[in-house]
Design a protein around this motif. Structure first.
Motif, PDB file in Angstrom:
ATOM      1  N   VAL A 239      33.722  34.611  39.829  1.00  0.00           N
ATOM      2  CA  VAL A 239      35.235  35.060  39.843  1.00  0.00           C
ATOM      3  C   VAL A 239      35.870  34.118  41.072  1.00  0.00           C
ATOM      4  N   THR A 240      37.233  33.693  40.539  1.00  0.00           N
ATOM      5  CA  THR A 240      37.738  32.795  41.351  1.00  0.00           C
ATOM      6  C   THR A 240      39.188  33.804  41.670  1.00  0.00           C
ATOM      7  N   THR A 241      39.902  33.458  42.828  1.00  0.00           N
ATOM      8  CA  THR A 241      40.998  34.136  43.177  1.00  0.00           C
ATOM      9  C   THR A 241      41.785  33.305  44.269  1.00  0.00           C
ATOM     10  N   GLU A 242      42.901  33.795  44.637  1.00  0.00           N
ATOM     11  CA  GLU A 242      43.454  33.236  45.699  1.00  0.00           C
ATOM     12  C   GLU A 242      43.731  34.202  46.888  1.00  0.00           C
ATOM     13  N   LEU A 243      43.904  33.669  48.007  1.00  0.00           N
ATOM     14  CA  LEU A 243      44.024  34.561  49.221  1.00  0.00           C
ATOM     15  C   LEU A 243      45.435  35.520  49.086  1.00  0.00           C
ATOM     16  N   GLU A 244      45.052  36.743  49.560  1.00  0.00           N
ATOM     17  CA  GLU A 244      46.489  37.700  49.425  1.00  0.00           C
ATOM     18  C   GLU A 244      46.769  38.191  48.180  1.00  0.00           C
ATOM     19  N   SER A 245      45.919  37.821  47.083  1.00  0.00           N
ATOM     20  CA  SER A 245      46.038  38.350  45.606  1.00  0.00           C
ATOM     21  C   SER A 245      44.794  39.473  45.580  1.00  0.00           C
ATOM     22  N   ASN A 246      45.108  40.238  44.273  1.00  0.00           N
ATOM     23  CA  ASN A 246      44.305  41.372  43.944  1.00  0.00           C
ATOM     24  C   ASN A 246      43.138  40.734  43.115  1.00  0.00           C
ATOM     25  N   VAL A 247      41.968  41.199  43.178  1.00  0.00           N
ATOM     26  CA  VAL A 247      40.914  40.677  42.044  1.00  0.00           C
ATOM     27  C   VAL A 247      39.845  41.801  41.861  1.00  0.00           C
ATOM     28  N   LEU A 248      39.592  41.897  40.548  1.00  0.00           N
ATOM     29  CA  LEU A 248      38.776  42.917  40.005  1.00  0.00           C
ATOM     30  C   LEU A 248      37.247  42.102  39.913  1.00  0.00           C
ATOM     31  N   LEU A 249      36.329  43.140  40.572  1.00  0.00           N
ATOM     32  CA  LEU A 249      34.905  42.769  40.500  1.00  0.00           C
ATOM     33  C   LEU A 249      34.301  43.823  39.575  1.00  0.00           C
ATOM     34  N   PRO A 250      33.859  42.855  38.269  1.00  0.00           N
ATOM     35  CA  PRO A 250      33.357  43.710  36.907  1.00  0.00           C
ATOM     36  C   PRO A 250      31.913  44.110  37.395  1.00  0.00           C
ATOM     37  N   CYS A 251      31.579  45.333  36.801  1.00  0.00           N
ATOM     38  CA  CYS A 251      30.232  45.726  36.933  1.00  0.00           C
ATOM     39  C   CYS A 251      29.913  46.888  35.807  1.00  0.00           C
ATOM     40  N   LEU A 252      29.297  46.324  34.646  1.00  0.00           N
ATOM     41  CA  LEU A 252      29.183  47.333  33.467  1.00  0.00           C
ATOM     42  C   LEU A 252      28.044  47.100  33.088  1.00  0.00           C
ATOM     43  N   PHE A 253      27.105  48.143  32.619  1.00  0.00           N
ATOM     44  CA  PHE A 253      26.037  48.375  31.994  1.00  0.00           C
ATOM     45  C   PHE A 253      26.120  49.048  30.666  1.00  0.00           C
ATOM     46  N   ASP A 254      25.113  48.708  29.652  1.00  0.00           N
ATOM     47  CA  ASP A 254      25.030  49.065  28.391  1.00  0.00           C
ATOM     48  C   ASP A 254      24.337  50.570  28.475  1.00  0.00           C
TER      49      ASP A 254
END
Length: 227
Positions: free
Chosen positions: A9-24
């Motif tokens: 996952v890439t992002t910029e400083l001061e931005s909002n970012v989602l870290l995904p974690c999904l299991f079947d």
């Protein structure tokens, strides 16, 4: 313990970012109970435990980064344990691990998420590069035209003829035409006391001076011009 996915996952400083974690759910639902949970940890220079998200919707944070990390408790029942980081700081970058536990000591699987800053790429931003290049070329053309126009004006200025007035040293009488006067000067032998000067408005005939062949004759012409 089984690694399910590895995500970058890439992002910029001061931005909002989602870290995904999904299991079947089809793979793990039969193995889960009310105490099953997903544990988030940040692996940077050391391992930092962030949160524990249970499948029943309960959540507990050990380090929510001053309230900047949010969880979606309503989604935990479908094994969606994603988290949101608000106003990303440089200290948030690094490797994250979301690990699914059936109970405290039984790990079923985990997901790795690498968080990094987005890199500026000329290829990915070709439209911006083309626009900047076009603007620079247009500016260069305008400057060139201005310089060329200035040079043309300067050349025209320095090459303009300078008109001078025409002045005569002597004034002519109005209506008077140019006049030519012929003068014949005869030098006589030395025993004479003086020279005889003959002035006529028309040239003298050569026959009139045959008797003075041994003497020199000088003709002078004077032309007058009007103003």
């Amino acid at each position: 313990m089984k690694l399910i996915t590895r995500i970058n996952v890439t992002t910029e400083l001061e931005s909002n970012v989602l870290l995904p974690c999904l299991f079947d759910p089809d793979l793990f639902r039969s193995k889960l109970d009310i105490n099953s949970s997903a544990d988030w940890s940040h692996i940077n220079t050391s391992v930092q435990h962030i949160a524990e998200l249970k499948v029943n919707g309960e959540s507990m944070f050990w380090n929510n980064r001053h309230g900047r990390i949010k969880a979606f408790s309503a989604q935990s029942g479908s094994l969606n344990f994603s988290i949101l980081i608000n106003k990303v700081q440089s200290s948030d970058l690094g490797l994250y691990q979301c690990e699914l536990f059936r109970d405290i000591n039984c790990s079923l699987a985990y997901t790795e998420i690498s968080l990094a800053l987005v890199e500026f790429s000329l290829f990915d931003n070709w439209q911006l590069v083309v626009a900047a290049a076009g603007g620079g070329l247009l500016l260069l053309c305008l400057i060139s035209l201005c310089v060329y126009y200035t040079w043309i004006k300067w050349q025209a200025l320095i090459s303009s003829p300078v008109e001078h007035g025409s002045y005569n040293c002597q004034d002519n009488i109005p209506g008077q035409t140019d006049e030519v006067t012929y003068a014949s000067i005869v030098h006589k032998p030395s025993h004479h006391q003086e020279s005889e000067v003959l002035a006529n408005k028309t040239p003298a005939n050569a026959s009139e001076f045959e008797h003075v062949n041994s003497e020199s004759v000088l003709y002078a012409a004077v032309k007058r011009r009007d103003k």
